[in-house]
Scaffold this motif. Structure first.
Motif, PDB file in Angstrom:
ATOM      1  N   PHE A   1      -7.331 -52.722 -20.953  1.00  0.00           N
ATOM      2  CA  PHE A   1      -8.741 -51.965 -21.274  1.00  0.00           C
ATOM      3  C   PHE A   1      -8.920 -50.658 -20.801  1.00  0.00           C
ATOM      4  CE2 PHE A   1      -9.270 -56.675 -21.937  1.00  0.00           C
ATOM      5  CZ  PHE A   1      -9.434 -56.661 -23.598  1.00  0.00           C
ATOM      6  N   SER A   2      -8.317 -50.248 -19.723  1.00  0.00           N
ATOM      7  CA  SER A   2      -8.762 -49.008 -19.069  1.00  0.00           C
ATOM      8  C   SER A   2      -8.360 -47.797 -19.519  1.00  0.00           C
ATOM      9  CB  SER A   2      -8.169 -49.096 -17.509  1.00  0.00           C
ATOM     10  OG  SER A   2      -6.987 -49.146 -17.555  1.00  0.00           O
ATOM     11  N   ASP A   3      -7.119 -47.962 -20.363  1.00  0.00           N
ATOM     12  CA  ASP A   3      -6.445 -46.607 -21.098  1.00  0.00           C
ATOM     13  C   ASP A   3      -5.903 -46.863 -22.392  1.00  0.00           C
ATOM     14  OD1 ASP A   3      -5.685 -44.284 -21.809  1.00  0.00           O
ATOM     15  OD2 ASP A   3      -4.598 -43.807 -19.680  1.00  0.00           O
ATOM     16  N   LYS A   4      -6.533 -47.062 -23.383  1.00  0.00           N
ATOM     17  CA  LYS A   4      -6.198 -47.375 -24.728  1.00  0.00           C
ATOM     18  C   LYS A   4      -4.910 -46.588 -25.198  1.00  0.00           C
ATOM     19  CE  LYS A   4      -9.992 -49.677 -26.893  1.00  0.00           C
ATOM     20  NZ  LYS A   4     -10.890 -49.640 -28.078  1.00  0.00           N
ATOM     21  N   SER A   5      -4.730 -45.174 -24.620  1.00  0.00           N
ATOM     22  CA  SER A   5      -3.635 -44.636 -24.991  1.00  0.00           C
ATOM     23  C   SER A   5      -2.227 -45.027 -24.363  1.00  0.00           C
ATOM     24  CB  SER A   5      -3.729 -43.018 -24.398  1.00  0.00           C
ATOM     25  OG  SER A   5      -3.795 -42.811 -23.001  1.00  0.00           O
ATOM     26  N   LEU A   6      -2.223 -46.121 -23.474  1.00  0.00           N
ATOM     27  CA  LEU A   6      -1.267 -46.699 -22.823  1.00  0.00           C
ATOM     28  C   LEU A   6      -0.873 -47.975 -23.560  1.00  0.00           C
ATOM     29  CD1 LEU A   6      -1.655 -45.457 -19.002  1.00  0.00           C
ATOM     30  CD2 LEU A   6      -0.287 -44.380 -20.646  1.00  0.00           C
ATOM     31  N   GLN A   7      -1.618 -48.399 -24.379  1.00  0.00           N
ATOM     32  CA  GLN A   7      -1.518 -49.763 -24.887  1.00  0.00           C
ATOM     33  C   GLN A   7      -0.403 -49.829 -25.403  1.00  0.00           C
ATOM     34  OE1 GLN A   7      -5.066 -50.973 -27.012  1.00  0.00           O
ATOM     35  NE2 GLN A   7      -6.325 -51.407 -25.387  1.00  0.00           N
ATOM     36  N   GLU A   8       0.113 -48.992 -26.186  1.00  0.00           N
ATOM     37  CA  GLU A   8       1.401 -49.213 -27.116  1.00  0.00           C
ATOM     38  C   GLU A   8       2.646 -49.177 -26.153  1.00  0.00           C
ATOM     39  OE1 GLU A   8       3.143 -47.323 -31.256  1.00  0.00           O
ATOM     40  OE2 GLU A   8       2.353 -45.952 -29.584  1.00  0.00           O
ATOM     41  N   LYS A   9       2.660 -48.432 -24.980  1.00  0.00           N
ATOM     42  CA  LYS A   9       3.627 -48.483 -23.990  1.00  0.00           C
ATOM     43  C   LYS A   9       3.647 -49.945 -23.304  1.00  0.00           C
ATOM     44  CE  LYS A   9       5.578 -45.953 -20.234  1.00  0.00           C
ATOM     45  NZ  LYS A   9       5.218 -45.040 -18.968  1.00  0.00           N
ATOM     46  N   THR A  10       2.501 -50.330 -22.913  1.00  0.00           N
ATOM     47  CA  THR A  10       2.301 -51.490 -22.321  1.00  0.00           C
ATOM     48  C   THR A  10       2.737 -52.677 -23.087  1.00  0.00           C
ATOM     49  OG1 THR A  10       0.241 -50.736 -21.126  1.00  0.00           O
ATOM     50  CG2 THR A  10       0.569 -53.066 -21.055  1.00  0.00           C
ATOM     51  N   TYR A  11       2.379 -52.683 -24.139  1.00  0.00           N
ATOM     52  CA  TYR A  11       2.760 -53.927 -25.160  1.00  0.00           C
ATOM     53  C   TYR A  11       4.473 -53.887 -25.239  1.00  0.00           C
ATOM     54  CZ  TYR A  11       3.266 -56.848 -29.198  1.00  0.00           C
ATOM     55  OH  TYR A  11       3.480 -57.931 -30.099  1.00  0.00           O
ATOM     56  N   ILE A  12       4.932 -52.806 -25.609  1.00  0.00           N
ATOM     57  CA  ILE A  12       6.457 -52.782 -25.622  1.00  0.00           C
ATOM     58  C   ILE A  12       7.005 -53.127 -24.680  1.00  0.00           C
ATOM     59  CG2 ILE A  12       8.355 -51.159 -26.036  1.00  0.00           C
ATOM     60  CD1 ILE A  12       6.564 -49.390 -28.089  1.00  0.00           C
ATOM     61  N   ASN A  13       6.613 -52.658 -23.153  1.00  0.00           N
ATOM     62  CA  ASN A  13       7.284 -53.251 -22.001  1.00  0.00           C
ATOM     63  C   ASN A  13       7.127 -54.789 -22.053  1.00  0.00           C
ATOM     64  OD1 ASN A  13       7.964 -50.771 -21.345  1.00  0.00           O
ATOM     65  ND2 ASN A  13       6.002 -50.129 -20.151  1.00  0.00           N
ATOM     66  N   ALA A  14       6.037 -55.163 -22.237  1.00  0.00           N
ATOM     67  CA  ALA A  14       5.528 -56.602 -22.137  1.00  0.00           C
ATOM     68  C   ALA A  14       6.439 -57.396 -23.261  1.00  0.00           C
ATOM     69  CB  ALA A  14       4.329 -57.184 -22.356  1.00  0.00           C
TER      70      ALA A  14
ATOM     71  N   ILE B   1      13.665 -52.222 -28.990  1.00  0.00           N
ATOM     72  CA  ILE B   1      13.390 -52.835 -27.759  1.00  0.00           C
ATOM     73  C   ILE B   1      14.283 -53.627 -26.831  1.00  0.00           C
ATOM     74  CG2 ILE B   1      11.995 -55.006 -27.091  1.00  0.00           C
ATOM     75  CD1 ILE B   1       9.770 -54.354 -29.475  1.00  0.00           C
ATOM     76  N   ARG B   2      15.220 -53.954 -27.578  1.00  0.00           N
ATOM     77  CA  ARG B   2      16.400 -54.864 -26.843  1.00  0.00           C
ATOM     78  C   ARG B   2      17.223 -53.718 -26.180  1.00  0.00           C
ATOM     79  NH1 ARG B   2      19.037 -59.269 -29.270  1.00  0.00           N
ATOM     80  NH2 ARG B   2      18.465 -58.715 -31.140  1.00  0.00           N
ATOM     81  N   HIS B   3      17.318 -52.406 -26.693  1.00  0.00           N
ATOM     82  CA  HIS B   3      17.928 -51.460 -25.967  1.00  0.00           C
ATOM     83  C   HIS B   3      17.272 -50.710 -24.976  1.00  0.00           C
ATOM     84  CE1 HIS B   3      21.908 -52.774 -28.122  1.00  0.00           C
ATOM     85  NE2 HIS B   3      21.007 -52.552 -29.228  1.00  0.00           N
ATOM     86  N   GLY B   4      15.977 -50.588 -25.294  1.00  0.00           N
ATOM     87  CA  GLY B   4      15.049 -49.960 -24.575  1.00  0.00           C
ATOM     88  C   GLY B   4      14.987 -48.516 -24.788  1.00  0.00           C
ATOM     89  N   THR B   5      15.005 -48.170 -26.220  1.00  0.00           N
ATOM     90  CA  THR B   5      15.096 -46.818 -26.953  1.00  0.00           C
ATOM     91  C   THR B   5      13.589 -46.769 -27.542  1.00  0.00           C
ATOM     92  OG1 THR B   5      16.286 -47.614 -28.805  1.00  0.00           O
ATOM     93  CG2 THR B   5      17.487 -46.689 -27.057  1.00  0.00           C
ATOM     94  N   LEU B   6      12.912 -47.740 -28.040  1.00  0.00           N
ATOM     95  CA  LEU B   6      11.757 -47.906 -28.572  1.00  0.00           C
ATOM     96  C   LEU B   6      10.272 -47.292 -27.593  1.00  0.00           C
ATOM     97  CD1 LEU B   6      10.467 -48.444 -31.474  1.00  0.00           C
ATOM     98  CD2 LEU B   6       9.528 -50.455 -30.583  1.00  0.00           C
ATOM     99  N   THR B   7      10.043 -46.132 -27.867  1.00  0.00           N
ATOM    100  CA  THR B   7       8.699 -45.573 -26.835  1.00  0.00           C
ATOM    101  C   THR B   7       7.422 -45.981 -27.918  1.00  0.00           C
ATOM    102  OG1 THR B   7       9.374 -43.413 -27.677  1.00  0.00           O
ATOM    103  CG2 THR B   7      10.242 -44.437 -25.611  1.00  0.00           C
ATOM    104  N   LYS B   8       7.703 -45.878 -29.031  1.00  0.00           N
ATOM    105  CA  LYS B   8       6.649 -45.850 -30.059  1.00  0.00           C
ATOM    106  C   LYS B   8       6.693 -46.591 -31.446  1.00  0.00           C
ATOM    107  CE  LYS B   8       2.889 -42.415 -32.028  1.00  0.00           C
ATOM    108  NZ  LYS B   8       2.727 -41.115 -32.114  1.00  0.00           N
ATOM    109  N   PHE B   9       5.841 -47.524 -31.852  1.00  0.00           N
ATOM    110  CA  PHE B   9       5.813 -47.945 -33.120  1.00  0.00           C
ATOM    111  C   PHE B   9       5.899 -47.208 -34.255  1.00  0.00           C
ATOM    112  CE2 PHE B   9       4.521 -51.765 -30.596  1.00  0.00           C
ATOM    113  CZ  PHE B   9       5.452 -52.744 -30.743  1.00  0.00           C
ATOM    114  N   PRO B  10       6.716 -47.454 -35.130  1.00  0.00           N
ATOM    115  CA  PRO B  10       6.794 -46.546 -36.511  1.00  0.00           C
ATOM    116  C   PRO B  10       5.524 -46.634 -37.249  1.00  0.00           C
ATOM    117  CG  PRO B  10       8.442 -48.368 -36.828  1.00  0.00           C
ATOM    118  CD  PRO B  10       7.770 -48.419 -35.547  1.00  0.00           C
TER     119      PRO B  10
END
Length: 235
Positions: free
Chosen positions: A126-139, A226-235
């Motif tokens: 909730f603190s920084d919405k700009s990081l939500q995509e990265k946070t979700y992909i990492n999770a 996600i499997r190979h760690g190459t996705l940083t942003k959803f299409p």
């Protein structure tokens, strides 16, 4: 341990428990709700071209608004629990099979949403919405369970193809229209609407092969990233 061979009633009860958040904190449930909203927006972005396509729009909206939705479906869940033991008497075999697949797909999605929510720090989310995509992909990557994700993608196609096959039963849609009043009296209106909307959506699907091909290709591409760690942003 619940799996594809579990009874639909067992799966639906598990779905209800997960959605009600038994044993979960209010903070956790708020986070899970926000993650669902994030996922729904991600899907809308990924499939905007399908939503803009007149021949694919209704089928795409059915998945977004009825299966991977963000609104409260507790009434429908309760109705599904009531109707599942009687399903064989109420619907033809093909329709029963669709409902069973949908229940299992719903269970997979709800279970994985629950598990991923445990891997995300609510203050960070909730603190920084700009990081939500990265946070979700990492999770997502940390969660693993990629075989279950692959099964989920295949189920989208199976459910859609099954609904298409039901279109070959000329009596089914008129039957649902005729039984709407009875469904209202029996307090099964939400479940009835869910079936009717699904049938209408896939009856309007003009290019089903392309529709499912696009979904599978995009979701498997995301999964591989996600499997190979190459996705940083959803299409």
């Amino acid at each position: 341990m619940l799996d594809v061979h579990s009874s639909p009633l067992e799966l639906q009860k598990a779905i209800t428990d997960l959605r009600q958040g038994q044993g979960r904190s209010a903070e956790f449930l708020t986070l899970k709700k926000e993650i669902k909203i994030f996922q729904n927006k991600r899907l809308e972005k990924t499939y905007q071209d399908l939503l803009d396509d007149k021949g694919m729009r209704l089928a795409c909206r059915f998945f977004l608004d009825q299966l991977y939705c963000t609104h409260d479906v507790s009434t429908r869940d309760h109705q599904v629990e009531r109707v599942l033991p009687k399903l064989d008497k109420l619907l033809p075999g093909g329709a029963v099979d669709v409902v069973r697949k949908v229940v299992y797909m719903d269970y997979l999605a709800e279970k994985m949403d629950d598990e991923i929510s445990f891997l995300i720090n609510d203050k960070e989310w909730f603190s920084d919405k700009s990081l939500q995509e990265k946070t979700y992909i990492n999770a997502f990557r940390q969660h693993g369970q990629l075989a279950a994700r692959e099964e989920q993608i295949h189920l989208v196609r199976e459910v859609g193809e099954s609904l298409r096959k039901l279109m070959r039963l000329p009596f089914l849609r008129p039957l649902l229209r005729m039984t709407r009043g009875a469904a209202q009296k029996a307090d099964l209106e939400d479940f009835h609407d869910f079936l009717s909307q699904g049938l209408d959506a896939f009856a309007a699907l003009e290019r089903p092969t392309l529709f499912f091909q696009l979904i599978q290709e995009r979701e498997f591409s995301i999964l591989e990233g996600i499997r190979h760690g190459t996705l940083t942003k959803f299409p």
